[in-house]
Design a protein around this motif. Sequence first.
Motif, PDB file in Angstrom:
ATOM      1  N   ASN A 206      -4.552   8.286  -5.239  1.00 23.44           N
ATOM      2  CA  ASN A 206      -4.867   7.731  -6.550  1.00 23.44           C
ATOM      3  C   ASN A 206      -5.603   6.400  -6.380  1.00 23.44           C
ATOM      4  O   ASN A 206      -5.520   5.769  -5.329  1.00 23.44           O
ATOM      5  N   SER A 207      -6.282   5.963  -7.425  1.00 21.92           N
ATOM      6  CA  SER A 207      -6.932   4.668  -7.417  1.00 21.92           C
ATOM      7  C   SER A 207      -5.895   3.583  -7.142  1.00 21.92           C
ATOM      8  O   SER A 207      -4.794   3.632  -7.664  1.00 21.92           O
ATOM      9  N   GLN A 208      -6.226   2.649  -6.286  1.00 22.57           N
ATOM     10  CA  GLN A 208      -5.350   1.533  -5.907  1.00 22.57           C
ATOM     11  C   GLN A 208      -4.140   1.964  -5.060  1.00 22.57           C
ATOM     12  O   GLN A 208      -3.195   1.193  -4.891  1.00 22.57           O
ATOM     13  N   ALA A 209      -4.149   3.179  -4.529  1.00 21.64           N
ATOM     14  CA  ALA A 209      -3.046   3.641  -3.682  1.00 21.64           C
ATOM     15  C   ALA A 209      -2.869   2.713  -2.494  1.00 21.64           C
ATOM     16  O   ALA A 209      -3.842   2.187  -1.945  1.00 21.64           O
ATOM     17  N   LEU A 210      -1.618   2.501  -2.105  1.00 16.69           N
ATOM     18  CA  LEU A 210      -1.301   1.699  -0.920  1.00 16.69           C
ATOM     19  C   LEU A 210      -0.979   2.629   0.249  1.00 16.69           C
ATOM     20  O   LEU A 210      -0.235   3.601   0.080  1.00 16.69           O
ATOM     21  N   ILE A 211      -1.526   2.290   1.408  1.00 14.91           N
ATOM     22  CA  ILE A 211      -1.235   3.031   2.631  1.00 14.91           C
ATOM     23  C   ILE A 211      -0.582   2.067   3.596  1.00 14.91           C
ATOM     24  O   ILE A 211      -1.172   1.073   4.006  1.00 14.91           O
TER      25      ILE A 211
ATOM     26  N   MET B  14       8.859  -4.676   4.408  1.00 11.26           N
ATOM     27  CA  MET B  14       7.784  -3.818   3.946  1.00 11.26           C
ATOM     28  C   MET B  14       7.875  -3.612   2.427  1.00 11.26           C
ATOM     29  O   MET B  14       6.884  -3.766   1.704  1.00 11.26           O
ATOM     30  N   PHE B  15       9.061  -3.309   1.940  1.00 12.26           N
ATOM     31  CA  PHE B  15       9.224  -3.075   0.505  1.00 12.26           C
ATOM     32  C   PHE B  15       9.126  -4.364  -0.302  1.00 12.26           C
ATOM     33  O   PHE B  15       8.675  -4.337  -1.448  1.00 12.26           O
ATOM     34  N   ASN B  16       9.495  -5.482   0.280  1.00  9.33           N
ATOM     35  CA  ASN B  16       9.294  -6.758  -0.419  1.00  9.33           C
ATOM     36  C   ASN B  16       7.813  -7.048  -0.611  1.00  9.33           C
ATOM     37  O   ASN B  16       7.422  -7.670  -1.589  1.00  9.33           O
ATOM     38  N   ILE B  17       6.986  -6.591   0.318  1.00 13.68           N
ATOM     39  CA  ILE B  17       5.538  -6.786   0.214  1.00 13.68           C
ATOM     40  C   ILE B  17       4.935  -5.837  -0.824  1.00 13.68           C
ATOM     41  O   ILE B  17       4.144  -6.250  -1.655  1.00 13.68           O
ATOM     42  N   ILE B  18       5.292  -4.563  -0.776  1.00 14.74           N
ATOM     43  CA  ILE B  18       4.623  -3.570  -1.628  1.00 14.74           C
ATOM     44  C   ILE B  18       5.283  -3.363  -2.979  1.00 14.74           C
ATOM     45  O   ILE B  18       4.679  -2.773  -3.869  1.00 14.74           O
TER      46      ILE B  18
ATOM     47  N   LEU C  11      -8.062  -4.414   3.188  1.00 15.97           N
ATOM     48  CA  LEU C  11      -6.822  -4.827   3.847  1.00 15.97           C
ATOM     49  C   LEU C  11      -5.978  -5.584   2.830  1.00 15.97           C
ATOM     50  O   LEU C  11      -6.398  -6.602   2.294  1.00 15.97           O
ATOM     51  N   PHE C  12      -4.800  -5.065   2.559  1.00 21.74           N
ATOM     52  CA  PHE C  12      -3.883  -5.672   1.593  1.00 21.74           C
ATOM     53  C   PHE C  12      -3.021  -6.728   2.276  1.00 21.74           C
ATOM     54  O   PHE C  12      -2.833  -7.824   1.783  1.00 21.74           O
ATOM     55  N   ARG C  13      -2.516  -6.382   3.475  1.00 24.06           N
ATOM     56  CA  ARG C  13      -1.668  -7.325   4.225  1.00 24.06           C
ATOM     57  C   ARG C  13      -1.408  -6.780   5.620  1.00 24.06           C
ATOM     58  O   ARG C  13      -1.339  -5.579   5.831  1.00 24.06           O
ATOM     59  N   ARG C  14      -1.251  -7.694   6.570  1.00 25.25           N
ATOM     60  CA  ARG C  14      -0.846  -7.344   7.937  1.00 25.25           C
ATOM     61  C   ARG C  14       0.281  -8.284   8.321  1.00 25.25           C
ATOM     62  O   ARG C  14       0.186  -9.489   8.116  1.00 25.25           O
ATOM     63  N   GLN C  15       1.357  -7.731   8.873  1.00 21.42           N
ATOM     64  CA  GLN C  15       2.525  -8.534   9.226  1.00 21.42           C
ATOM     65  C   GLN C  15       3.105  -8.032  10.542  1.00 21.42           C
ATOM     66  O   GLN C  15       3.207  -6.820  10.750  1.00 21.42           O
ATOM     67  N   ASN C  16       3.489  -8.964  11.415  1.00 24.25           N
ATOM     68  CA  ASN C  16       4.122  -8.608  12.687  1.00 24.25           C
ATOM     69  C   ASN C  16       5.627  -8.829  12.607  1.00 24.25           C
ATOM     70  O   ASN C  16       6.082  -9.827  12.036  1.00 24.25           O
ATOM     71  N   TYR C  17       6.351  -7.900  13.202  1.00 25.49           N
ATOM     72  CA  TYR C  17       7.814  -7.981  13.307  1.00 25.49           C
ATOM     73  C   TYR C  17       8.168  -7.636  14.755  1.00 25.49           C
ATOM     74  O   TYR C  17       8.364  -6.464  15.077  1.00 25.49           O
ATOM     75  N   GLY C  18       8.180  -8.635  15.619  1.00 26.38           N
ATOM     76  CA  GLY C  18       8.424  -8.357  17.037  1.00 26.38           C
ATOM     77  C   GLY C  18       7.287  -7.507  17.575  1.00 26.38           C
ATOM     78  O   GLY C  18       6.125  -7.853  17.433  1.00 26.38           O
ATOM     79  N   ILE C  19       7.609  -6.344  18.159  1.00 26.16           N
ATOM     80  CA  ILE C  19       6.572  -5.460  18.703  1.00 26.16           C
ATOM     81  C   ILE C  19       5.958  -4.554  17.633  1.00 26.16           C
ATOM     82  O   ILE C  19       4.995  -3.854  17.884  1.00 26.16           O
ATOM     83  N   THR C  20       6.529  -4.552  16.437  1.00 30.34           N
ATOM     84  CA  THR C  20       6.052  -3.696  15.349  1.00 30.34           C
ATOM     85  C   THR C  20       5.057  -4.450  14.477  1.00 30.34           C
ATOM     86  O   THR C  20       5.257  -5.610  14.150  1.00 30.34           O
ATOM     87  N   GLN C  21       3.994  -3.764  14.110  1.00 29.69           N
ATOM     88  CA  GLN C  21       3.023  -4.333  13.181  1.00 29.69           C
ATOM     89  C   GLN C  21       2.909  -3.407  11.972  1.00 29.69           C
ATOM     90  O   GLN C  21       2.804  -2.191  12.113  1.00 29.69           O
ATOM     91  N   VAL C  22       2.955  -4.002  10.791  1.00 28.72           N
ATOM     92  CA  VAL C  22       2.753  -3.261   9.549  1.00 28.72           C
ATOM     93  C   VAL C  22       1.410  -3.693   8.977  1.00 28.72           C
ATOM     94  O   VAL C  22       1.167  -4.884   8.769  1.00 28.72           O
ATOM     95  N   THR C  23       0.523  -2.719   8.780  1.00 28.44           N
ATOM     96  CA  THR C  23      -0.791  -2.956   8.201  1.00 28.44           C
ATOM     97  C   THR C  23      -0.863  -2.148   6.915  1.00 28.44           C
ATOM     98  O   THR C  23      -0.597  -0.943   6.926  1.00 28.44           O
TER      99      THR C  23
END
Length: 183
Positions: free
Chosen positions: A141-146, A32-36, A165-177
Amino acid sequence: MRIISGEYGGRKLKAVPGMATRPTTDKVKESMFNIIGPYFDGGKSLDLFAGSGGLSIEAVSRGIGHATLIDRQYQAIKTINDNIAITKEIDKFTVYKQDADKAIGLLKGQESFDLVFLDPPYKTQEIIDTIQKLDSSALLNSQALIICETDQHAKLPDDIPGFSLFRRQNYGITQVTIYQKEN
């Protein structure tokens, strides 16, 4: 659980006792932190369902200037405070024992954030509603990431008015959007 990188990297974190929370695994947190980021130059973060506080502590370790952590459970708040103490920089954190919706009302007009973590109990509708409440309360703020952490069944939409949508990634049963606020 541990702080993966940055100023506090390698320090161990406590988990919230019991089964009421599910901590983000180190693998998911690192990805997650490598992405953001992976590192920040100041800014403010908000975690509305903070659990152990691991995501916010990781963000501050990587350069976020101040983190606000919200959780409604007593055991979570106790664990968050214990984990923040490990950093020896408690002034970089504000912790509220509060329901997420009430916290949004409490923060309205006082704060605005660059980074928001949403890892509620796995309920799709709450995430979309929460993002819209944050936006209408001028807390972003403008350009804030959620960053939304769900299971793969949540099926969060690609489009939310005012966000891309900035990015969506699956990690097993977990999804980070991850969504980014548009100007």
